[in-house]
Design a protein around this motif. Structure first.
Motif, PDB file in Angstrom:
ATOM      1  N   SER A 113      -8.248   8.104 -26.172  1.00 42.59           N
ATOM      2  CA  SER A 113      -7.864   8.764 -24.913  1.00 42.59           C
ATOM      3  C   SER A 113      -7.197  10.111 -25.190  1.00 42.59           C
ATOM      4  N   THR A 114      -6.353  10.149 -26.200  1.00 45.03           N
ATOM      5  CA  THR A 114      -5.693  11.397 -26.581  1.00 45.03           C
ATOM      6  C   THR A 114      -6.726  12.427 -27.034  1.00 45.03           C
ATOM      7  N   SER A 153       0.655   4.818 -22.576  1.00 41.66           N
ATOM      8  CA  SER A 153      -0.686   4.246 -22.520  1.00 41.66           C
ATOM      9  C   SER A 153      -0.703   2.786 -22.949  1.00 41.66           C
ATOM     10  N   TYR A 182      -9.944  12.472 -26.317  1.00 43.23           N
ATOM     11  CA  TYR A 182     -10.769  12.826 -25.163  1.00 43.23           C
ATOM     12  C   TYR A 182     -10.075  13.892 -24.321  1.00 43.23           C
ATOM     13  N   GLN A 183      -8.767  13.754 -24.155  1.00 43.96           N
ATOM     14  CA  GLN A 183      -7.992  14.745 -23.397  1.00 43.96           C
ATOM     15  C   GLN A 183      -8.061  16.110 -24.096  1.00 43.96           C
ATOM     16  N   ASP A 206      -5.048   8.121 -13.765  1.00 44.72           N
ATOM     17  CA  ASP A 206      -5.479   6.744 -13.584  1.00 44.72           C
ATOM     18  C   ASP A 206      -4.233   5.892 -13.404  1.00 44.72           C
ATOM     19  N   SER A 265      -2.691   2.662 -15.451  1.00 47.28           N
ATOM     20  CA  SER A 265      -1.882   2.690 -16.670  1.00 47.28           C
ATOM     21  C   SER A 265      -0.398   2.904 -16.370  1.00 47.28           C
TER      22      SER A 265
END
Length: 155
Positions: A105-106, A154, A108-109, A129, A132
């Motif tokens: 996720s990190t 997260s 992807y950001q 989102d 979370s």
């Protein structure tokens, strides 16, 4: 005279071109701390290979990746000195483990921010989102909320 041969780019050329222009592999490699000495290909380049394979509509398993990339101009699509046998299940599996440990996720950001910056997109809204979020609250004596604590971690 060398024997002529053909390698097919298909739609991969457009995707690979954008990945190169964005510095996709470099962003990933910087985030993960550089290339591993146990791989012939960096994790960033392996992720590029996974993206190209995923857009090839083949759904190949990891052990079939090297077969998929035979006959493709890997020097243009992924990078100089990359050969199909470098894109194998062992290298891909280790790369996926590294991505998981870092936090997808990190990453992807970070990649999303790079795309927004590269394309010069204006951002006017932010989507979070809420699944979370963790909410804690405490009521006052008269039924009002005294405070709300929102944990954005997260985990």
């Amino acid at each position: 005279m060398p024997t002529p041969y053909t390698k097919t780019l298909d739609h991969h050329g457009l995707v690979a071109g954008f990945c190169h222009d964005l510095g996709f592999a470099d962003i990933i490699d910087r985030a993960l701390g550089g290339a591993s000495s146990e791989r012939n290909v960096s994790c960033g380049l392996l992720v590029t290979a996974m993206v190209l394979n995923g857009l090839g509509f083949t759904g190949r398993t990891l052990h079939m990746y090297s077969e998929y990339f035979k006959g493709k101009p890997l020097d243009r699509l992924i990078g100089e000195g990359v050969f199909p046998e470098h894109i194998n299940d062992d290298a891909l599996g280790r790369c996926l483990d590294t991505l998981y440990e870092y936090g997808v996720s990190t990453l992807y950001q970070q990649l999303g921010e790079a795309v927004v910056a590269k394309l010069g997109l204006e951002t006017q809204a932010l989507h979070l989102d809420s699944t979370s979020f963790h909410y804690d609250w405490q009521e006052t004596g008269d039924g009002e909320l005294a405070h709300i604590l929102i944990n954005l971690s997260s985990g």
